[in-house]
Design a protein around this motif. Sequence first.
Motif, PDB file in Angstrom:
ATOM      1  N   GLU A 240       0.824  -1.209   0.000  1.00 16.95           N
ATOM      2  CA  GLU A 240       0.000   0.000   0.000  1.00 16.95           C
ATOM      3  C   GLU A 240       0.860   1.261   0.000  1.00 16.95           C
ATOM      4  OE1 GLU A 240      -3.333   2.359   2.716  1.00 16.95           O
ATOM      5  OE2 GLU A 240      -2.259   0.645   3.535  1.00 16.95           O
ATOM      6  N   ASP A 241       1.957   1.228   0.755  1.00 21.16           N
ATOM      7  CA  ASP A 241       2.798   2.416   0.877  1.00 21.16           C
ATOM      8  C   ASP A 241       3.355   2.859  -0.471  1.00 21.16           C
ATOM      9  OD1 ASP A 241       4.003   4.308   2.817  1.00 21.16           O
ATOM     10  OD2 ASP A 241       5.888   3.501   2.054  1.00 21.16           O
ATOM     11  N   SER A 242       3.441   1.932  -1.435  1.00 19.76           N
ATOM     12  CA  SER A 242       4.053   2.267  -2.720  1.00 19.76           C
ATOM     13  C   SER A 242       3.259   3.301  -3.495  1.00 19.76           C
ATOM     14  CB  SER A 242       4.240   1.006  -3.567  1.00 19.76           C
ATOM     15  OG  SER A 242       2.991   0.460  -3.944  1.00 19.76           O
ATOM     16  N   VAL A 243       1.922   3.279  -3.400  1.00 19.97           N
ATOM     17  CA  VAL A 243       1.131   4.252  -4.163  1.00 19.97           C
ATOM     18  C   VAL A 243       1.205   5.645  -3.542  1.00 19.97           C
ATOM     19  CG1 VAL A 243      -0.458   2.544  -5.109  1.00 19.97           C
ATOM     20  CG2 VAL A 243      -1.011   3.643  -2.931  1.00 19.97           C
ATOM     21  N   HIS A 244       1.661   5.694  -2.282  1.00 22.33           N
ATOM     22  CA  HIS A 244       1.871   7.004  -1.647  1.00 22.33           C
ATOM     23  C   HIS A 244       3.288   7.501  -1.925  1.00 22.33           C
ATOM     24  CE1 HIS A 244      -1.896   7.058   0.732  1.00 22.33           C
ATOM     25  NE2 HIS A 244      -1.733   5.736   0.756  1.00 22.33           N
TER      26      HIS A 244
ATOM     27  N   GLY B   7      -5.886   6.021  -1.306  1.00 20.65           N
ATOM     28  CA  GLY B   7      -5.057   4.873  -1.665  1.00 20.65           C
ATOM     29  C   GLY B   7      -5.835   3.835  -2.455  1.00 20.65           C
ATOM     30  N   ASP B   8      -7.124   3.664  -2.110  1.00 18.70           N
ATOM     31  CA  ASP B   8      -7.959   2.708  -2.832  1.00 18.70           C
ATOM     32  C   ASP B   8      -8.095   3.093  -4.304  1.00 18.70           C
ATOM     33  OD1 ASP B   8      -8.424   1.192  -0.564  1.00 18.70           O
ATOM     34  OD2 ASP B   8     -10.264   2.253  -0.042  1.00 18.70           O
ATOM     35  N   ILE B   9      -8.300   4.392  -4.542  1.00 20.04           N
ATOM     36  CA  ILE B   9      -8.454   4.860  -5.916  1.00 20.04           C
ATOM     37  C   ILE B   9      -7.166   4.614  -6.701  1.00 20.04           C
ATOM     38  CG2 ILE B   9      -8.856   6.886  -7.374  1.00 20.04           C
ATOM     39  CD1 ILE B   9     -10.549   8.039  -5.069  1.00 20.04           C
TER      40      ILE B   9
ATOM     41  N   ASP C 271       5.407   6.684  -4.360  1.00 21.04           N
ATOM     42  CA  ASP C 271       5.793   6.938  -5.748  1.00 21.04           C
ATOM     43  C   ASP C 271       5.005   8.061  -6.406  1.00 21.04           C
ATOM     44  OD1 ASP C 271       3.298   5.896  -6.353  1.00 21.04           O
ATOM     45  OD2 ASP C 271       4.042   4.114  -7.384  1.00 21.04           O
ATOM     46  N   GLY C 272       4.159   8.745  -5.615  1.00 19.43           N
ATOM     47  CA  GLY C 272       3.416   9.884  -6.141  1.00 19.43           C
ATOM     48  C   GLY C 272       2.134   9.535  -6.854  1.00 19.43           C
TER      49      GLY C 272
ATOM     50  N   LEU D 158      -2.854  11.267  -9.081  1.00 19.21           N
ATOM     51  CA  LEU D 158      -4.208  10.887  -9.461  1.00 19.21           C
ATOM     52  C   LEU D 158      -5.235  11.870  -8.907  1.00 19.21           C
ATOM     53  CD1 LEU D 158      -5.614   8.649 -11.040  1.00 19.21           C
ATOM     54  CD2 LEU D 158      -5.867   7.388  -8.904  1.00 19.21           C
ATOM     55  N   LEU D 159      -5.016  12.327  -7.674  1.00 16.87           N
ATOM     56  CA  LEU D 159      -5.954  13.274  -7.078  1.00 16.87           C
ATOM     57  C   LEU D 159      -5.948  14.604  -7.816  1.00 16.87           C
ATOM     58  CD1 LEU D 159      -5.537  12.551  -3.250  1.00 16.87           C
ATOM     59  CD2 LEU D 159      -7.185  11.615  -4.875  1.00 16.87           C
ATOM     60  N   GLU D 160      -4.802  15.000  -8.308  1.00 13.22           N
ATOM     61  CA  GLU D 160      -4.736  16.235  -9.102  1.00 13.22           C
ATOM     62  C   GLU D 160      -5.559  16.078 -10.383  1.00 13.22           C
ATOM     63  OE1 GLU D 160      -3.551  19.266  -8.421  1.00 13.22           O
ATOM     64  OE2 GLU D 160      -3.205  18.446  -6.400  1.00 13.22           O
TER      65      GLU D 160
END
Length: 491
Positions: free
Chosen positions: A196-200, A252-254, A202-203, A208-210
Motif C-alpha cells: 500500500e505504501d508504494s502508491v503514496h 489509496g484505494d483509488i 511513488d506519487g 491521481l488526485l490532481e
Amino acid sequence: PPRQIAEALSAKLGNIDGVASVDIAGPGFLNITVDAAAAGGLARTIVEQGQAFGTNTALAGRKINLEFVSANPTGPIHLGGTRWAAVGDSLARIFSSQGANVTREYYFNDHGAQIDRFARSLLARAKGDPAPDDGYAGEYITDIANRVMASEPGILELDDADAQERFRALGVDMMFTDIKESLHEFGVDFDVYFHEDSVHSDGSVSGLLEKLKESGSLYFEDGAWWLKSTDFGDDKDRVVIKSDGTAAYIAGDIAYYANKRGRGFDLAVYMLGADHHGYVARLKAAASALGDDPDTVEVLIGQMVNLVKDGKPVRMSKRAGTVVRMEDLVDAVGVDAARYALTRFSANSNIDIDLDLLTKHTNENPVFYVQYAHARTKAVGRNAESAGVDRSAFDAGALDHPAESELLAHLGAYPSVLAHAASFREPHRLARHLEVIAGAYHRWYDSCRVAPVGDEPVTDLNRTRLWLNDATSQVLANGLGLLGVSAPHRM
C-alpha cells in the motif's frame, strides 16, 4: 397451441442420437427418455478427458485480478482471513478452470495508523511497559518483540522515536513473513504482494488526485477535498483529502484500482470482510470517476466465522490477545478439513465451525465423506485389478441400473456446476455437488459390483463398471483439487 409446439419438438428430438423416446403428455409436456448407452458413454468420456473434464474456455481472454486475505501485518491471520484464504484460492482455481488468466494478489497494508499502534505495542512489550490503550496485546506481540531485539540487540539503547521506527520496520517484516508462511502451509500462495505504501511514496496518489480535481470529480468543502461519489451511485460523497492535508484511506484505494487497470486487468475482484459493505459503492464510484465501467470492479463480502468446541463458542480478539489463528484451526482439524469446511458454505452466510465434527472419521464429517468416496474408488480399482478386471471392453448400454443412472446424471452435471461456481463466484456449489456425487457413488457401490465374486468369470459388465468407478474417481479428484483439498488413495 402448446401441444402443437410439443409435436413439432418431439419430431426433431426423436431424431437426436442418444434419445430413446419422446412422449407428449397432457397439454404439451415432453417426457424425454435418454438411451442408456448415451448416458453410459459419459463414463468413458470422463476417463479419457482426465483432469480436463469439466474445464472450458468460457473465460478465455479475461485477465482477472483477485485480491483476497490482505490481512494487516499487525497480527496473525484470524478465522475471517482464513475463510477468505480458502474461498479465494478455490475461486482462483475455478476461474482458471474456465480459461481465465488469474492473478492472486495480496494487498500489503503497510501504511497508516494501525502500523503505528503495532510498533508502539512492540516497543512497550520490549521495555516491559503495559500495552498502549489503542495497541495490540497477546503472545505474538511478545514473540515478535523478542525476535526484533535478538536481530538488533542495541535497539533499546536508541531514543524512543528511533526505536519505534526500527520496531516498525523489523516487526512488520517479521509479522508478514509469518503470515506468508502460514498461508503457504495452508496451500495458498500469491502471485503479487502489493505494498500500500508504494502508491503514496511513488506519487501515484497525489498525481491521481490532481487529475480528479482537474476533471471536476473532486470538490473542496469544509477544508477538505471530497469525491463526488453520489454522482456514481454511492450513498454519500467521500472525503479524499482531509482538512489537515493528509490523504484519507479511499485515496489509496483509488490509486490502487488505477494501478490494477494500468497492469491490464479487465476485472478487479476484491474479497473483503463483513465490516466492509461500504466499499462496494465507493470502489465502483472510484472506477466511474476515473472514466471506467463500474462493472470492472466486483466486491465480495464474507461473513463471520464462529469456532465451536464442546458445544461452546471459542472467542477471538486480535487486540486482547485471544486470537484464534489460522494455525490453531489447522492444528485442530488439518488443512483439508479446514479448507473444505470454510469453502462449503456461501461466503454471504455466517458459519459455525464445529471442531469436534471435523475431527470425526464418519459420514457426518463432510470432508471425510467426500474423501472416503474417492479412497473407496481407488480401493475398488485395486480389487478389480487383483481379480483381473481391466478396461479392455466398454458397453455403455450395460450401465442401466438405477444407481448407475443416478451416478451418471450427477457426474454429467459436474461441468455445469463448475461453470456456475465461476459465474456466481460461489465455490461452495462445487463442494456441495461433490457431496452429492459421493452419496450417489456410495449407493452405487452398495448395489453394483465391479469385481466378480468367487469363481465368477470377468465379464464386460465388470469391465464397463470399472470405467464408471474410475470416472467417479476422476471427477472427485478434479473437484477436490479445485478446492485445494487432497484426494487420498487410502483412508
